[in-house]
Design a protein around this motif. Structure first.
Motif, PDB file in Angstrom:
ATOM      1  N   GLY A  44       0.810  -1.211   0.000  1.00 50.92           N
ATOM      2  CA  GLY A  44       0.000   0.000   0.000  1.00 50.92           C
ATOM      3  C   GLY A  44       0.843   1.261   0.000  1.00 50.92           C
ATOM      4  N   LEU A  45       1.897   1.268   0.802  1.00 48.76           N
ATOM      5  CA  LEU A  45       2.753   2.452   0.904  1.00 48.76           C
ATOM      6  C   LEU A  45       3.497   2.740  -0.390  1.00 48.76           C
ATOM      7  CD1 LEU A  45       4.308   1.869   4.451  1.00 48.76           C
ATOM      8  CD2 LEU A  45       2.657   3.646   3.824  1.00 48.76           C
ATOM      9  N   ASP A 105       0.526  12.273   0.534  1.00 44.28           N
ATOM     10  CA  ASP A 105       1.445  12.746   1.571  1.00 44.28           C
ATOM     11  C   ASP A 105       2.317  11.586   2.042  1.00 44.28           C
ATOM     12  OD1 ASP A 105       2.727  13.975   3.694  1.00 44.28           O
ATOM     13  OD2 ASP A 105       0.931  14.161   4.934  1.00 44.28           O
ATOM     14  N   LYS A 106       3.592  11.666   1.734  1.00 38.97           N
ATOM     15  CA  LYS A 106       4.529  10.597   2.109  1.00 38.97           C
ATOM     16  C   LYS A 106       5.386  11.001   3.312  1.00 38.97           C
ATOM     17  CE  LYS A 106       3.724   7.900  -1.518  1.00 38.97           C
ATOM     18  NZ  LYS A 106       3.025   6.649  -1.427  1.00 38.97           N
ATOM     19  N   SER A 107       4.865  11.868   4.166  1.00 41.95           N
ATOM     20  CA  SER A 107       5.603  12.276   5.361  1.00 41.95           C
ATOM     21  C   SER A 107       5.614  11.127   6.372  1.00 41.95           C
ATOM     22  CB  SER A 107       4.957  13.511   5.991  1.00 41.95           C
ATOM     23  OG  SER A 107       3.673  13.179   6.506  1.00 41.95           O
ATOM     24  N   TYR A 108       6.542  11.198   7.322  1.00 50.68           N
ATOM     25  CA  TYR A 108       6.593  10.173   8.358  1.00 50.68           C
ATOM     26  C   TYR A 108       5.272  10.113   9.127  1.00 50.68           C
ATOM     27  CZ  TYR A 108      11.471   8.745   8.042  1.00 50.68           C
ATOM     28  OH  TYR A 108      12.651   8.197   7.625  1.00 50.68           O
ATOM     29  N   LYS A 109       4.670  11.272   9.367  1.00 49.78           N
ATOM     30  CA  LYS A 109       3.402  11.312  10.104  1.00 49.78           C
ATOM     31  C   LYS A 109       2.315  10.560   9.336  1.00 49.78           C
ATOM     32  CE  LYS A 109      -0.048  14.427  12.010  1.00 49.78           C
ATOM     33  NZ  LYS A 109      -0.502  15.796  12.142  1.00 49.78           N
ATOM     34  N   SER A 110       2.169  10.843   8.051  1.00 50.26           N
ATOM     35  CA  SER A 110       1.152  10.193   7.229  1.00 50.26           C
ATOM     36  C   SER A 110       1.410   8.696   7.117  1.00 50.26           C
ATOM     37  CB  SER A 110       1.126  10.832   5.846  1.00 50.26           C
ATOM     38  OG  SER A 110       0.172  10.212   5.034  1.00 50.26           O
ATOM     39  N   ILE A 111       2.659   8.339   6.890  1.00 50.05           N
ATOM     40  CA  ILE A 111       3.014   6.914   6.788  1.00 50.05           C
ATOM     41  C   ILE A 111       2.746   6.204   8.112  1.00 50.05           C
ATOM     42  CG2 ILE A 111       4.975   5.326   6.566  1.00 50.05           C
ATOM     43  CD1 ILE A 111       6.060   7.237   4.384  1.00 50.05           C
ATOM     44  N   SER A 112       3.113   6.829   9.214  1.00 48.35           N
ATOM     45  CA  SER A 112       2.888   6.220  10.536  1.00 48.35           C
ATOM     46  C   SER A 112       1.401   6.002  10.795  1.00 48.35           C
ATOM     47  CB  SER A 112       3.483   7.099  11.638  1.00 48.35           C
ATOM     48  OG  SER A 112       4.868   7.228  11.465  1.00 48.35           O
ATOM     49  N   ILE A 113       0.582   7.007  10.482  1.00 46.49           N
ATOM     50  CA  ILE A 113      -0.866   6.875  10.662  1.00 46.49           C
ATOM     51  C   ILE A 113      -1.410   5.748   9.789  1.00 46.49           C
ATOM     52  CG2 ILE A 113      -3.079   8.028  10.213  1.00 46.49           C
ATOM     53  CD1 ILE A 113      -1.643  10.655  11.129  1.00 46.49           C
ATOM     54  N   ALA A 114      -0.960   5.693   8.533  1.00 51.57           N
ATOM     55  CA  ALA A 114      -1.424   4.653   7.610  1.00 51.57           C
ATOM     56  C   ALA A 114      -1.037   3.259   8.099  1.00 51.57           C
ATOM     57  CB  ALA A 114      -0.856   4.903   6.217  1.00 51.57           C
ATOM     58  N   VAL A 115       0.170   3.117   8.600  1.00 44.28           N
ATOM     59  CA  VAL A 115       0.641   1.817   9.077  1.00 44.28           C
ATOM     60  C   VAL A 115      -0.177   1.370  10.293  1.00 44.28           C
ATOM     61  CG1 VAL A 115       2.600   0.634  10.161  1.00 44.28           C
ATOM     62  CG2 VAL A 115       2.955   2.013   8.108  1.00 44.28           C
ATOM     63  N   ILE A 116      -0.441   2.299  11.206  1.00 49.46           N
ATOM     64  CA  ILE A 116      -1.225   1.954  12.392  1.00 49.46           C
ATOM     65  C   ILE A 116      -2.650   1.572  11.992  1.00 49.46           C
ATOM     66  CG2 ILE A 116      -2.249   2.905  14.514  1.00 49.46           C
ATOM     67  CD1 ILE A 116       0.403   4.581  14.750  1.00 49.46           C
ATOM     68  N   ILE A 164       7.229  -0.516  12.696  1.00 47.94           N
ATOM     69  CA  ILE A 164       8.437   0.324  12.708  1.00 47.94           C
ATOM     70  C   ILE A 164       9.291   0.035  11.482  1.00 47.94           C
ATOM     71  CG2 ILE A 164      10.610   0.756  13.944  1.00 47.94           C
ATOM     72  CD1 ILE A 164       8.958   0.252  16.565  1.00 47.94           C
ATOM     73  N   ILE A 165       9.455  -1.234  11.155  1.00 47.29           N
ATOM     74  CA  ILE A 165      10.221  -1.613   9.963  1.00 47.29           C
ATOM     75  C   ILE A 165       9.565  -1.045   8.710  1.00 47.29           C
ATOM     76  CG2 ILE A 165      10.910  -3.568   8.511  1.00 47.29           C
ATOM     77  CD1 ILE A 165      11.241  -5.169  11.171  1.00 47.29           C
ATOM     78  N   ALA A 166       8.236  -1.155   8.613  1.00 49.87           N
ATOM     79  CA  ALA A 166       7.516  -0.656   7.429  1.00 49.87           C
ATOM     80  C   ALA A 166       7.701   0.852   7.285  1.00 49.87           C
ATOM     81  CB  ALA A 166       6.031  -0.998   7.526  1.00 49.87           C
ATOM     82  N   ILE A 167       7.618   1.576   8.383  1.00 54.20           N
ATOM     83  CA  ILE A 167       7.770   3.038   8.338  1.00 54.20           C
ATOM     84  C   ILE A 167       9.161   3.410   7.858  1.00 54.20           C
ATOM     85  CG2 ILE A 167       7.876   5.120   9.763  1.00 54.20           C
ATOM     86  CD1 ILE A 167       5.611   3.733  11.501  1.00 54.20           C
ATOM     87  N   LEU A 168      10.170   2.803   8.455  1.00 54.26           N
ATOM     88  CA  LEU A 168      11.557   3.132   8.089  1.00 54.26           C
ATOM     89  C   LEU A 168      11.907   2.663   6.681  1.00 54.26           C
ATOM     90  CD1 LEU A 168      13.281   2.265  11.486  1.00 54.26           C
ATOM     91  CD2 LEU A 168      12.662   4.541  10.622  1.00 54.26           C
ATOM     92  N   LEU A 169      11.501   1.464   6.353  1.00 52.05           N
ATOM     93  CA  LEU A 169      11.822   0.883   5.051  1.00 52.05           C
ATOM     94  C   LEU A 169      11.086   1.598   3.916  1.00 52.05           C
ATOM     95  CD1 LEU A 169      13.475  -1.422   3.817  1.00 52.05           C
ATOM     96  CD2 LEU A 169      11.535  -2.921   4.173  1.00 52.05           C
ATOM     97  N   SER A 170       9.839   1.966   4.163  1.00 49.81           N
ATOM     98  CA  SER A 170       9.056   2.586   3.093  1.00 49.81           C
ATOM     99  C   SER A 170       9.633   3.920   2.646  1.00 49.81           C
ATOM    100  CB  SER A 170       7.601   2.768   3.524  1.00 49.81           C
ATOM    101  OG  SER A 170       7.498   3.742   4.541  1.00 49.81           O
TER     102      SER A 170
END
Length: 184
Positions: A44-45, A105-116, A164-170
């Motif tokens: 998805g990311l 929006d590919k910011s860490y905040k947006s990615i983190s929210i999406a992953v959660i 955490i891995i998905a956020i960092l890796l993405s």
């Protein structure tokens, strides 16, 4: 929806990665620990909502036609009546939701929210399906809390690590692999 050759290749690649990640499995009870949720969220990311969902739809359909690509080497139409099939169904919707949240929006905040949200969504579909199959199809007596105890609670620490891995890796993969182009 018009898909490019690149979109189809990336969807196939992520379907294959999901299949491979199902074989990396640790059986801890009725639901094994796999890396599938990590791949689904990354689909998805990286691919976006439509191509990410297509990759997971491809994975599920290939398993349903009989390829032994579900965890434990299972596959076939009878997989629908397996207590973990709800998790597989959730992959399609999870990839779509995660992709939709992060397409603009590919910011860490947006990615983190999406992953959660994506991780929670896997449980929203998977746990009730687990409960439904256990109580109706298998005829076993289990409370909904029991379903949570078997199909959710033990997996939370691993899902936090995968998140955490998905956020960092993405963030790194998005830089190296520009978003798949989807035209409508």
């Amino acid at each position: 929806m018009k898909l490019s050759t690149r979109d189809l290749i990336l969807a196939g690649l992520f379907a294959a990665l999901t299949a491979v990640s199902s074989y990396i499995s640790i059986p801890i009870g009725p639901v094994p620990i796999t890396l599938q949720s990590l791949v689904v969220i990354l689909a998805g990311l990286i691919l976006g909502s439509k191509v990410g969902a297509l990759s997971q739809l491809t994975y599920v359909l290939l398993g349903l036609v009989g390829l032994p690509i579900f965890s434990g080497g299972s596959g076939g139409l009878d997989s629908i009546f397996h207590h973990t099939f709800g998790f597989l169904l959730s992959f399609i919707f999870t990839a779509y939701i995660v992709g939709k949240i992060t397409e603009r929006d590919k910011s860490y905040k947006s990615i983190s929210i999406a992953v959660i949200i994506g991780t929670i969504f896997i449980y929203i579909i998977g746990v009730p399906y687990f409960y439904l199959i256990f109580t109706t199809y298998l005829g076993k007596s289990i409370s909904f809390y029991g379903a949570l105890k078997f199909a959710c609670i033990p997996f939370i620490p691993g899902d936090v690590a995968k998140a955490i891995i998905a956020i960092l890796l993405s963030k790194e993969l998005i830089k190296r692999l520009p978003k798949a182009s989807v035209s409508i």
